[in-house]
Write an enzyme that holds these catalytic residues in place. Structure first.
Site, PDB file in Angstrom:
ATOM      1  N   ASP A   1       0.929  -7.707  16.885  1.00  0.00           N
ATOM      2  CA  ASP A   1       1.970  -5.950  16.964  1.00  0.00           C
ATOM      3  C   ASP A   1       1.441  -6.141  18.221  1.00  0.00           C
ATOM      4  OD1 ASP A   1       2.883  -4.047  17.545  1.00  0.00           O
ATOM      5  OD2 ASP A   1       0.894  -3.086  15.833  1.00  0.00           O
ATOM      6  N   THR A  59       2.072   8.028   6.907  1.00  0.00           N
ATOM      7  CA  THR A  59       1.587   9.321   6.709  1.00  0.00           C
ATOM      8  C   THR A  59       3.313   9.623   5.478  1.00  0.00           C
ATOM      9  OG1 THR A  59       1.500  10.027   8.655  1.00  0.00           O
ATOM     10  CG2 THR A  59       2.532  12.284   7.680  1.00  0.00           C
ATOM     11  N   SER A  62      -2.047  -0.920   5.708  1.00  0.00           N
ATOM     12  CA  SER A  62      -2.312   0.104   5.494  1.00  0.00           C
ATOM     13  C   SER A  62      -2.165   0.837   3.793  1.00  0.00           C
ATOM     14  CB  SER A  62      -2.274   1.145   6.592  1.00  0.00           C
ATOM     15  OG  SER A  62      -1.431   1.949   6.680  1.00  0.00           O
ATOM     16  N   GLY A  97      -4.894   2.481  12.814  1.00  0.00           N
ATOM     17  CA  GLY A  97      -5.891   1.698  12.157  1.00  0.00           C
ATOM     18  C   GLY A  97      -7.174   2.232  11.978  1.00  0.00           C
ATOM     19  N   ARG A 141       6.237   4.406   6.705  1.00  0.00           N
ATOM     20  CA  ARG A 141       5.541   4.112   5.156  1.00  0.00           C
ATOM     21  C   ARG A 141       4.213   3.226   5.273  1.00  0.00           C
ATOM     22  NH1 ARG A 141       7.478   6.244   0.315  1.00  0.00           N
ATOM     23  NH2 ARG A 141       9.411   7.009   0.328  1.00  0.00           N
TER      24      ARG A 141
END
Length: 513
Positions: free
Chosen positions: A268, A215, A211, A180, A207
Protein backbone atom coordinates in the site's frame (compact mmCIF):
# COMPACT_ATOMS: atom_id res chain seq x y z
CA UNK A 1 -8.40 -16.49 -28.17
CA UNK A 2 -5.84 -18.66 -29.97
CA UNK A 3 -7.16 -19.13 -33.54
CA UNK A 4 -4.95 -22.17 -34.19
CA UNK A 5 -6.61 -24.16 -31.38
CA UNK A 6 -10.21 -25.28 -31.97
CA UNK A 7 -12.74 -24.43 -29.32
CA UNK A 8 -14.87 -27.06 -27.64
CA UNK A 9 -18.10 -26.87 -25.70
CA UNK A 10 -18.59 -27.94 -22.12
CA UNK A 11 -21.54 -27.74 -19.75
CA UNK A 12 -21.37 -25.27 -16.87
CA UNK A 13 -21.12 -26.77 -13.41
CA UNK A 14 -21.24 -24.63 -10.27
CA UNK A 15 -18.36 -25.40 -7.93
CA UNK A 16 -18.90 -23.99 -4.47
CA UNK A 17 -15.39 -22.70 -4.00
CA UNK A 18 -14.77 -19.14 -2.81
CA UNK A 19 -11.73 -18.05 -4.82
CA UNK A 20 -11.82 -14.45 -3.62
CA UNK A 21 -11.96 -12.04 -6.54
CA UNK A 22 -10.26 -14.37 -8.99
CA UNK A 23 -12.21 -16.29 -11.62
CA UNK A 24 -11.22 -19.96 -11.46
CA UNK A 25 -12.52 -22.83 -13.61
CA UNK A 26 -11.88 -26.57 -13.45
CA UNK A 27 -11.84 -29.21 -16.21
CA UNK A 28 -11.43 -32.96 -15.92
CA UNK A 29 -8.18 -34.58 -16.94
CA UNK A 30 -10.37 -37.08 -18.81
CA UNK A 31 -12.42 -34.39 -20.55
CA UNK A 32 -14.15 -35.71 -23.66
CA UNK A 33 -14.18 -32.35 -25.42
CA UNK A 34 -10.82 -30.94 -24.35
CA UNK A 35 -7.43 -32.55 -24.03
CA UNK A 36 -6.12 -31.39 -20.66
CA UNK A 37 -2.49 -31.80 -21.73
CA UNK A 38 -3.02 -29.18 -24.45
CA UNK A 39 -4.46 -26.71 -21.95
CA UNK A 40 -1.80 -27.37 -19.34
CA UNK A 41 0.49 -24.87 -21.03
CA UNK A 42 -2.09 -22.10 -20.64
CA UNK A 43 -2.79 -20.63 -17.22
CA UNK A 44 -5.95 -18.88 -18.43
CA UNK A 45 -8.93 -19.81 -20.59
CA UNK A 46 -11.85 -17.94 -22.15
CA UNK A 47 -15.48 -18.92 -21.80
CA UNK A 48 -17.68 -17.53 -24.58
CA UNK A 49 -21.44 -17.46 -25.10
CA UNK A 50 -23.48 -15.04 -27.23
CA UNK A 51 -20.84 -12.31 -27.12
CA UNK A 52 -20.21 -12.73 -23.40
CA UNK A 53 -16.60 -13.49 -22.45
CA UNK A 54 -15.12 -14.61 -19.14
CA UNK A 55 -11.38 -14.95 -18.53
CA UNK A 56 -10.47 -17.41 -15.80
CA UNK A 57 -7.54 -19.24 -14.26
CA UNK A 58 -7.59 -22.91 -15.26
CA UNK A 59 -7.20 -25.88 -12.93
CA UNK A 60 -7.23 -29.54 -13.99
CA UNK A 61 -8.78 -32.18 -11.71
CA UNK A 62 -9.17 -35.94 -11.37
CA UNK A 63 -12.18 -35.43 -9.08
CA UNK A 64 -15.53 -35.94 -10.86
CA UNK A 65 -17.34 -34.06 -8.07
CA UNK A 66 -15.68 -30.87 -9.33
CA UNK A 67 -16.05 -31.46 -13.06
CA UNK A 68 -17.22 -34.47 -15.06
CA UNK A 69 -15.74 -35.27 -18.47
CA UNK A 70 -18.30 -33.10 -20.28
CA UNK A 71 -18.32 -30.23 -17.76
CA UNK A 72 -16.38 -27.14 -16.78
CA UNK A 73 -16.62 -26.20 -13.11
CA UNK A 74 -16.93 -22.50 -12.27
CA UNK A 75 -15.90 -21.18 -8.86
CA UNK A 76 -18.43 -18.98 -7.06
CA UNK A 77 -17.01 -15.66 -8.35
CA UNK A 78 -16.78 -16.99 -11.92
CA UNK A 79 -20.30 -18.46 -11.81
CA UNK A 80 -21.73 -15.20 -10.46
CA UNK A 81 -20.01 -13.03 -13.07
CA UNK A 82 -20.76 -15.24 -16.07
CA UNK A 83 -24.38 -15.41 -14.90
CA UNK A 84 -25.49 -18.40 -16.97
CA UNK A 85 -27.48 -21.39 -15.68
CA UNK A 86 -25.95 -24.71 -14.69
CA UNK A 87 -25.87 -27.04 -17.70
CA UNK A 88 -25.46 -24.30 -20.31
CA UNK A 89 -23.05 -25.21 -23.10
CA UNK A 90 -20.17 -22.73 -23.43
CA UNK A 91 -17.22 -22.49 -25.79
CA UNK A 92 -13.86 -22.88 -24.04
CA UNK A 93 -10.54 -21.84 -25.57
CA UNK A 94 -7.07 -20.92 -24.34
CA UNK A 95 -7.01 -17.21 -23.54
CA UNK A 96 -4.79 -14.58 -25.07
CA UNK A 97 -3.25 -12.48 -22.28
CA UNK A 98 -4.75 -8.97 -22.01
CA UNK A 99 -2.90 -6.54 -24.29
CA UNK A 100 -2.48 -4.15 -21.37
CA UNK A 101 -0.02 -6.58 -19.75
CA UNK A 102 2.60 -5.22 -22.14
CA UNK A 103 2.23 -1.85 -20.37
CA UNK A 104 2.66 -3.60 -17.01
CA UNK A 105 5.91 -5.13 -18.25
CA UNK A 106 7.01 -1.70 -19.47
CA UNK A 107 6.29 -0.23 -16.03
CA UNK A 108 8.37 -2.92 -14.36
CA UNK A 109 11.23 -2.02 -16.73
CA UNK A 110 10.98 1.59 -15.56
CA UNK A 111 9.00 3.31 -18.30
CA UNK A 112 6.42 6.01 -17.56
CA UNK A 113 2.97 4.95 -18.77
CA UNK A 114 0.58 7.07 -20.81
CA UNK A 115 -2.96 7.90 -19.76
CA UNK A 116 -4.27 5.46 -22.40
CA UNK A 117 -2.05 2.64 -21.14
CA UNK A 118 -3.15 3.17 -17.54
CA UNK A 119 -6.77 3.34 -18.68
CA UNK A 120 -6.41 0.01 -20.48
CA UNK A 121 -4.89 -1.63 -17.39
CA UNK A 122 -7.67 -0.35 -15.14
CA UNK A 123 -10.35 -1.42 -17.61
CA UNK A 124 -8.96 -4.96 -17.67
CA UNK A 125 -8.71 -5.00 -13.87
CA UNK A 126 -12.32 -3.86 -13.52
CA UNK A 127 -13.42 -6.69 -15.81
CA UNK A 128 -11.41 -9.29 -13.85
CA UNK A 129 -9.08 -10.09 -16.75
CA UNK A 130 -5.97 -10.20 -14.54
CA UNK A 131 -4.89 -13.06 -12.32
CA UNK A 132 -3.66 -12.28 -8.81
CA UNK A 133 -0.09 -12.78 -10.03
CA UNK A 134 -0.59 -10.22 -12.82
CA UNK A 135 -2.19 -7.77 -10.37
CA UNK A 136 0.82 -8.16 -8.08
CA UNK A 137 3.12 -7.44 -11.02
CA UNK A 138 1.32 -4.15 -11.71
CA UNK A 139 1.44 -3.18 -8.03
CA UNK A 140 5.16 -3.94 -7.77
CA UNK A 141 5.88 -1.97 -10.93
CA UNK A 142 3.90 1.00 -9.62
CA UNK A 143 5.52 0.76 -6.19
CA UNK A 144 8.97 1.44 -7.65
CA UNK A 145 7.95 4.88 -8.94
CA UNK A 146 4.89 6.74 -10.19
CA UNK A 147 4.85 10.22 -11.68
CA UNK A 148 2.30 12.94 -10.92
CA UNK A 149 0.71 12.47 -14.33
CA UNK A 150 0.48 8.71 -13.78
CA UNK A 151 -1.13 9.29 -10.37
CA UNK A 152 -3.77 11.55 -11.92
CA UNK A 153 -4.37 9.10 -14.78
CA UNK A 154 -4.68 6.21 -12.32
CA UNK A 155 -7.13 8.10 -10.10
CA UNK A 156 -9.27 9.21 -13.04
CA UNK A 157 -9.33 5.79 -14.70
CA UNK A 158 -10.31 4.07 -11.46
CA UNK A 159 -13.08 6.60 -10.78
CA UNK A 160 -14.50 6.17 -14.29
CA UNK A 161 -14.36 2.36 -14.34
CA UNK A 162 -17.53 1.89 -12.28
CA UNK A 163 -20.61 3.73 -11.04
CA UNK A 164 -20.34 7.53 -10.94
CA UNK A 165 -22.83 9.25 -8.68
CA UNK A 166 -24.17 12.77 -9.22
CA UNK A 167 -26.04 14.68 -6.51
CA UNK A 168 -28.23 17.78 -6.90
CA UNK A 169 -26.65 19.58 -3.94
CA UNK A 170 -23.80 22.11 -4.40
CA UNK A 171 -22.04 20.81 -1.27
CA UNK A 172 -21.75 17.05 -0.70
CA UNK A 173 -19.40 16.19 2.15
CA UNK A 174 -17.53 13.04 3.07
CA UNK A 175 -14.75 11.90 5.37
CA UNK A 176 -12.21 9.13 5.16
CA UNK A 177 -9.60 7.74 7.52
CA UNK A 178 -6.62 6.02 5.92
CA UNK A 179 -7.02 3.20 8.46
CA UNK A 180 -4.72 1.12 10.60
CA UNK A 181 -6.17 2.13 13.98
CA UNK A 182 -8.30 -0.45 15.83
CA UNK A 183 -11.82 0.70 16.64
CA UNK A 184 -11.86 4.28 15.39
CA UNK A 185 -15.44 3.97 14.17
CA UNK A 186 -15.87 7.75 13.84
CA UNK A 187 -17.81 7.65 10.55
CA UNK A 188 -20.78 6.04 12.29
CA UNK A 189 -20.95 9.00 14.69
CA UNK A 190 -20.01 11.73 12.22
CA UNK A 191 -22.54 10.76 9.52
CA UNK A 192 -25.66 11.11 11.70
CA UNK A 193 -24.36 14.38 13.21
CA UNK A 194 -23.75 15.94 9.79
CA UNK A 195 -26.95 14.49 8.32
CA UNK A 196 -28.97 15.83 11.26
CA UNK A 197 -27.59 19.29 10.49
CA UNK A 198 -28.81 19.00 6.91
CA UNK A 199 -25.64 18.52 4.86
CA UNK A 200 -25.71 15.50 2.51
CA UNK A 201 -23.11 12.88 3.43
CA UNK A 202 -23.47 9.72 1.30
CA UNK A 203 -20.95 7.51 3.07
CA UNK A 204 -19.75 4.38 1.29
CA UNK A 205 -17.30 2.22 3.18
CA UNK A 206 -15.27 -0.92 2.73
CA UNK A 207 -15.30 -4.30 4.37
CA UNK A 208 -12.27 -5.51 6.29
CA UNK A 209 -9.50 -7.23 4.35
CA UNK A 210 -6.65 -7.39 6.88
CA UNK A 211 -8.33 -5.60 9.83
CA UNK A 212 -10.88 -6.99 12.34
CA UNK A 213 -13.66 -4.67 11.11
CA UNK A 214 -14.39 -2.14 8.42
CA UNK A 215 -17.12 0.48 8.78
CA UNK A 216 -19.39 -1.65 6.57
CA UNK A 217 -18.82 -4.71 8.80
CA UNK A 218 -19.70 -2.71 11.92
CA UNK A 219 -22.72 -0.94 10.41
CA UNK A 220 -23.99 -4.34 9.30
CA UNK A 221 -24.53 -5.18 12.97
CA UNK A 222 -27.15 -2.40 13.05
CA UNK A 223 -28.57 -2.30 9.52
CA UNK A 224 -28.40 -3.74 6.02
CA UNK A 225 -25.41 -2.36 4.08
CA UNK A 226 -25.81 -4.19 0.73
CA UNK A 227 -27.72 -1.35 -0.90
CA UNK A 228 -27.98 -0.64 -4.64
CA UNK A 229 -27.46 2.71 -6.36
CA UNK A 230 -31.10 3.76 -6.71
CA UNK A 231 -31.92 2.73 -3.17
CA UNK A 232 -28.86 4.58 -1.92
CA UNK A 233 -30.05 7.75 -3.65
CA UNK A 234 -33.49 7.39 -2.06
CA UNK A 235 -31.97 6.92 1.40
CA UNK A 236 -29.75 9.99 1.05
CA UNK A 237 -32.70 12.00 -0.25
CA UNK A 238 -34.79 11.16 2.82
CA UNK A 239 -32.06 10.99 5.48
CA UNK A 240 -29.26 13.28 4.14
CA UNK A 241 -26.87 10.38 4.59
CA UNK A 242 -26.20 6.66 4.53
CA UNK A 243 -23.64 4.14 5.76
CA UNK A 244 -23.40 1.39 3.14
CA UNK A 245 -20.90 -1.00 1.59
CA UNK A 246 -19.28 0.64 -1.42
CA UNK A 247 -18.68 -2.67 -3.18
CA UNK A 248 -22.41 -3.17 -3.71
CA UNK A 249 -22.76 0.08 -5.68
CA UNK A 250 -19.67 -0.73 -7.78
CA UNK A 251 -17.67 2.40 -7.00
CA UNK A 252 -14.14 2.10 -8.43
CA UNK A 253 -14.28 -1.70 -8.93
CA UNK A 254 -10.68 -1.83 -10.13
CA UNK A 255 -9.59 -0.44 -6.77
CA UNK A 256 -11.34 -3.28 -4.94
CA UNK A 257 -9.40 -5.73 -7.12
CA UNK A 258 -6.08 -4.01 -6.37
CA UNK A 259 -6.76 -3.78 -2.63
CA UNK A 260 -7.52 -7.51 -2.41
CA UNK A 261 -3.92 -8.20 -3.47
CA UNK A 262 -1.96 -5.20 -2.15
CA UNK A 263 -3.16 -5.31 1.47
CA UNK A 264 -2.06 -8.89 2.21
CA UNK A 265 1.28 -8.14 0.51
CA UNK A 266 1.67 -4.77 2.34
CA UNK A 267 2.15 -2.98 -1.00
CA UNK A 268 0.00 0.00 0.00
CA UNK A 269 2.23 2.84 -1.28
CA UNK A 270 1.38 6.51 -0.69
CA UNK A 271 0.44 7.06 -4.32
CA UNK A 272 -1.67 3.92 -4.53
CA UNK A 273 -3.42 4.87 -1.29
CA UNK A 274 -4.25 8.35 -2.58
CA UNK A 275 -5.49 7.03 -5.94
CA UNK A 276 -7.60 4.42 -4.15
CA UNK A 277 -9.28 6.81 -1.75
CA UNK A 278 -9.71 9.72 -4.15
CA UNK A 279 -11.09 7.58 -6.99
CA UNK A 280 -13.88 6.32 -4.74
CA UNK A 281 -14.71 9.76 -3.39
CA UNK A 282 -14.75 11.25 -6.90
CA UNK A 283 -16.98 8.41 -8.11
CA UNK A 284 -19.25 8.92 -5.08
CA UNK A 285 -19.87 12.52 -6.12
CA UNK A 286 -18.32 14.16 -3.05
CA UNK A 287 -17.43 17.84 -3.44
CA UNK A 288 -15.83 18.45 -0.02
CA UNK A 289 -13.68 15.80 1.59
CA UNK A 290 -11.99 15.48 4.99
CA UNK A 291 -9.05 13.06 5.22
CA UNK A 292 -7.97 11.74 8.62
CA UNK A 293 -4.33 10.60 8.88
CA UNK A 294 -3.61 8.94 12.25
CA UNK A 295 0.07 9.21 13.18
CA UNK A 296 1.70 6.83 15.63
CA UNK A 297 4.50 4.29 16.05
CA UNK A 298 2.34 1.33 14.93
CA UNK A 299 -0.03 3.25 12.63
CA UNK A 300 0.23 3.32 8.82
CA UNK A 301 1.92 6.73 9.08
CA UNK A 302 4.59 6.89 11.75
CA UNK A 303 5.85 10.48 11.59
CA UNK A 304 5.04 14.09 10.78
CA UNK A 305 7.21 14.24 7.63
CA UNK A 306 5.46 11.23 6.11
CA UNK A 307 2.08 12.69 7.03
CA UNK A 308 2.97 16.00 5.35
CA UNK A 309 3.96 14.24 2.11
CA UNK A 310 0.71 12.29 2.11
CA UNK A 311 -1.30 15.44 2.80
CA UNK A 312 0.26 17.20 -0.19
CA UNK A 313 -0.60 14.26 -2.45
CA UNK A 314 -4.25 14.30 -1.36
CA UNK A 315 -4.47 18.06 -1.85
CA UNK A 316 -2.77 17.85 -5.26
CA UNK A 317 -5.17 15.21 -6.59
CA UNK A 318 -8.19 16.91 -5.05
CA UNK A 319 -7.27 20.22 -6.67
CA UNK A 320 -6.79 18.66 -10.11
CA UNK A 321 -10.20 16.99 -9.92
CA UNK A 322 -11.98 20.08 -8.61
CA UNK A 323 -12.58 18.78 -5.09
CA UNK A 324 -12.09 20.65 -1.83
CA UNK A 325 -9.83 18.45 0.29
CA UNK A 326 -8.84 19.10 3.90
CA UNK A 327 -6.33 16.79 5.55
CA UNK A 328 -5.84 16.55 9.31
CA UNK A 329 -3.49 14.44 11.40
CA UNK A 330 -4.80 12.71 14.52
CA UNK A 331 -3.40 10.69 17.41
CA UNK A 332 -2.64 7.19 16.15
CA UNK A 333 -0.76 5.87 19.16
CA UNK A 334 -3.60 3.64 20.34
CA UNK A 335 -7.09 2.34 19.50
CA UNK A 336 -10.03 4.75 19.48
CA UNK A 337 -12.98 3.47 21.49
CA UNK A 338 -13.14 0.45 23.78
CA UNK A 339 -14.11 -2.23 21.27
CA UNK A 340 -12.26 -3.97 18.43
CA UNK A 341 -14.52 -6.10 16.26
CA UNK A 342 -17.94 -5.39 14.65
CA UNK A 343 -20.32 -5.91 17.61
CA UNK A 344 -18.00 -4.30 20.15
CA UNK A 345 -17.44 -1.28 17.88
CA UNK A 346 -21.17 -0.94 17.17
CA UNK A 347 -21.78 -0.92 20.92
CA UNK A 348 -19.28 1.94 21.27
CA UNK A 349 -20.98 3.93 18.50
CA UNK A 350 -24.46 3.59 19.97
CA UNK A 351 -23.14 4.47 23.44
CA UNK A 352 -21.65 7.70 22.08
CA UNK A 353 -24.78 8.58 20.11
CA UNK A 354 -26.92 7.78 23.15
CA UNK A 355 -24.77 9.98 25.43
CA UNK A 356 -24.16 7.02 27.71
CA UNK A 357 -22.05 8.00 30.71
CA UNK A 358 -19.76 5.02 30.04
CA UNK A 359 -19.32 5.79 26.33
CA UNK A 360 -15.68 6.00 25.21
CA UNK A 361 -14.65 9.63 25.52
CA UNK A 362 -11.92 9.40 22.89
CA UNK A 363 -14.39 8.21 20.23
CA UNK A 364 -16.86 10.94 21.19
CA UNK A 365 -14.27 13.72 21.14
CA UNK A 366 -12.61 12.68 17.88
CA UNK A 367 -16.00 12.32 16.17
CA UNK A 368 -17.02 15.80 17.30
CA UNK A 369 -13.78 17.27 15.94
CA UNK A 370 -14.22 15.59 12.56
CA UNK A 371 -17.90 16.53 12.34
CA UNK A 372 -16.98 20.14 13.16
CA UNK A 373 -14.69 20.34 10.12
CA UNK A 374 -17.42 19.01 7.83
CA UNK A 375 -20.16 21.24 9.25
CA UNK A 376 -18.08 24.32 8.52
CA UNK A 377 -18.42 23.58 4.81
CA UNK A 378 -22.01 24.79 5.25
CA UNK A 379 -21.95 28.42 4.03
CA UNK A 380 -24.80 29.25 6.42
CA UNK A 381 -22.72 28.30 9.46
CA UNK A 382 -20.32 30.98 10.65
CA UNK A 383 -16.64 30.11 10.79
CA UNK A 384 -15.51 28.42 13.98
CA UNK A 385 -19.03 27.35 14.98
CA UNK A 386 -18.72 23.77 13.74
CA UNK A 387 -17.70 22.16 17.02
CA UNK A 388 -20.44 23.80 19.06
CA UNK A 389 -23.03 22.80 16.45
CA UNK A 390 -21.77 19.20 16.37
CA UNK A 391 -21.90 18.94 20.15
CA UNK A 392 -25.40 20.43 20.20
CA UNK A 393 -26.63 17.83 17.70
CA UNK A 394 -25.03 15.00 19.68
CA UNK A 395 -26.03 16.13 23.18
CA UNK A 396 -29.63 16.89 22.21
CA UNK A 397 -30.22 13.39 20.83
CA UNK A 398 -30.72 14.70 17.28
CA UNK A 399 -27.78 12.62 16.01
CA UNK A 400 -29.14 9.44 17.62
CA UNK A 401 -32.55 10.10 16.09
CA UNK A 402 -30.94 10.62 12.68
CA UNK A 403 -28.95 7.40 13.04
CA UNK A 404 -32.14 5.50 13.79
CA UNK A 405 -33.74 7.07 10.71
CA UNK A 406 -30.80 5.90 8.58
CA UNK A 407 -30.99 2.40 10.09
CA UNK A 408 -34.73 2.20 9.37
CA UNK A 409 -34.20 3.40 5.79
CA UNK A 410 -31.44 0.88 5.08
CA UNK A 411 -33.40 -1.95 6.63
CA UNK A 412 -32.89 -4.23 9.62
CA UNK A 413 -29.74 -6.22 10.21
CA UNK A 414 -29.82 -10.01 10.16
CA UNK A 415 -26.62 -10.27 12.24
CA UNK A 416 -26.45 -11.48 15.81
CA UNK A 417 -25.31 -8.94 18.40
CA UNK A 418 -24.09 -11.58 20.85
CA UNK A 419 -20.48 -11.55 21.98
CA UNK A 420 -18.35 -14.67 21.73
CA UNK A 421 -19.09 -17.15 24.50
CA UNK A 422 -15.40 -17.93 25.05
CA UNK A 423 -13.09 -15.30 26.50
CA UNK A 424 -9.83 -14.70 28.30
CA UNK A 425 -8.24 -11.66 29.94
CA UNK A 426 -4.81 -10.14 29.50
CA UNK A 427 -3.68 -8.84 32.88
CA UNK A 428 -0.99 -6.48 34.08
CA UNK A 429 2.12 -8.28 35.34
CA UNK A 430 2.93 -5.48 37.78
CA UNK A 431 1.78 -2.09 39.02
CA UNK A 432 2.48 0.84 36.74
CA UNK A 433 1.23 3.00 33.89
CA UNK A 434 0.27 1.85 30.40
CA UNK A 435 3.08 3.30 28.28
CA UNK A 436 2.38 1.93 24.79
CA UNK A 437 -0.16 -0.05 22.77
CA UNK A 438 0.69 -1.87 19.54
CA UNK A 439 -2.23 -1.20 17.18
CA UNK A 440 -1.05 -3.67 14.56
CA UNK A 441 -0.73 -6.51 17.07
CA UNK A 442 -4.20 -5.88 18.52
CA UNK A 443 -5.68 -5.87 15.02
CA UNK A 444 -4.09 -9.24 14.30
CA UNK A 445 -5.18 -10.64 17.65
CA UNK A 446 -8.82 -9.65 17.09
CA UNK A 447 -8.75 -11.28 13.64
CA UNK A 448 -7.22 -14.42 15.10
CA UNK A 449 -10.15 -14.55 17.53
CA UNK A 450 -12.54 -14.62 14.56
CA UNK A 451 -13.40 -11.01 13.66
CA UNK A 452 -14.88 -9.81 11.36
CA UNK A 453 -16.37 -13.09 10.10
CA UNK A 454 -17.66 -13.75 13.62
CA UNK A 455 -19.11 -10.33 14.34
CA UNK A 456 -19.17 -10.89 18.10
CA UNK A 457 -15.49 -11.82 18.25
CA UNK A 458 -12.82 -9.28 19.13
CA UNK A 459 -11.33 -7.34 22.01
CA UNK A 460 -12.77 -5.14 24.74
CA UNK A 461 -10.21 -2.68 26.10
CA UNK A 462 -10.19 -1.73 29.77
CA UNK A 463 -7.06 0.42 29.82
CA UNK A 464 -5.48 3.02 27.53
CA UNK A 465 -2.13 4.85 27.42
CA UNK A 466 -1.59 6.86 30.60
CA UNK A 467 -3.94 4.75 32.73
CA UNK A 468 -2.61 3.39 36.03
CA UNK A 469 -2.92 -0.37 36.51
CA UNK A 470 -2.28 -2.73 39.39
CA UNK A 471 -0.78 -6.19 39.16
CA UNK A 472 -3.39 -8.70 37.98
CA UNK A 473 -5.80 -6.02 36.76
CA UNK A 474 -7.29 -6.79 33.30
CA UNK A 475 -5.96 -4.70 30.42
CA UNK A 476 -8.36 -6.18 27.88
CA UNK A 477 -10.61 -9.19 27.21
CA UNK A 478 -10.60 -11.31 24.05
CA UNK A 479 -13.87 -12.87 22.81
CA UNK A 480 -14.20 -15.86 20.48
CA UNK A 481 -16.97 -18.26 19.49
CA UNK A 482 -15.03 -21.44 18.80
CA UNK A 483 -12.35 -23.22 20.78
CA UNK A 484 -9.76 -23.26 17.95
CA UNK A 485 -9.98 -19.47 17.50
CA UNK A 486 -9.91 -18.99 21.28
CA UNK A 487 -6.79 -21.14 21.61
CA UNK A 488 -5.04 -19.51 18.64
CA UNK A 489 -5.75 -16.05 20.06
CA UNK A 490 -4.47 -17.10 23.49
CA UNK A 491 -1.26 -18.41 21.91
CA UNK A 492 -0.87 -15.21 19.88
CA UNK A 493 -1.36 -13.07 22.99
CA UNK A 494 1.19 -15.15 24.88
CA UNK A 495 3.72 -14.42 22.13
CA UNK A 496 3.07 -10.68 22.37
CA UNK A 497 -0.02 -9.02 23.76
CA UNK A 498 0.47 -5.50 22.38
CA UNK A 499 0.54 -3.66 25.73
CA UNK A 500 3.48 -2.18 27.60
CA UNK A 501 3.25 -1.16 31.27
CA UNK A 502 6.16 1.09 32.23
CA UNK A 503 7.93 -0.23 29.15
CA UNK A 504 7.38 -3.94 29.91
CA UNK A 505 4.96 -6.31 28.17
CA UNK A 506 1.97 -7.55 30.15
CA UNK A 507 1.39 -11.27 30.64
CA UNK A 508 -1.69 -13.20 29.51
CA UNK A 509 -4.06 -14.52 32.13
CA UNK A 510 -3.90 -18.23 32.97
CA UNK A 511 -7.70 -18.35 33.28
CA UNK A 512 -10.25 -18.40 30.50
CA UNK A 513 -14.01 -18.66 30.37
Amino acid sequence: MHPDLPHSQLKIRRVRLDTGRENVVVISRQSKALRAEIFRGFSRVELRLNGKVLLATLLITDDDTLAAQDEIGLSEPAFRRFAEPVGTLVAVTPATPPESLEAVRAKIRGRTLSQAEIGAIINDLAHYRYSDMEIAAFLIGSASFITSDELLALTGAMAQAGTQLVWPDPVVVDKHCIGGIPGNRTSMVVVPIVAAHGLPIPKTSSRAITSPAGTADTMEVLARVNVGVEEMKAIVSSCNGCLIWGGHVNLSPADDVLISVERPLSLDTREQMVASIMSKKIAAGSTHLLIDIPVGPTAKVTGAVEAMRLRKLFEFVGDRFGRTVEVITTDGRQPIGNGIGPVLEANDVMAVLGNDKDAPRDLREKSLRLAAHLLEYDPKLRGGAGYARARELLDSGAALKQMQKIIDAQGPSTCSTELGSLSFDIKAAHDGTVSAIDCLRLNRLARTAGAPLDKGAGIRLFKKIGDHVEQGEPLYRVYAFDQPEHDLAASAAAAGNGYAVDGHDALPSKTAS
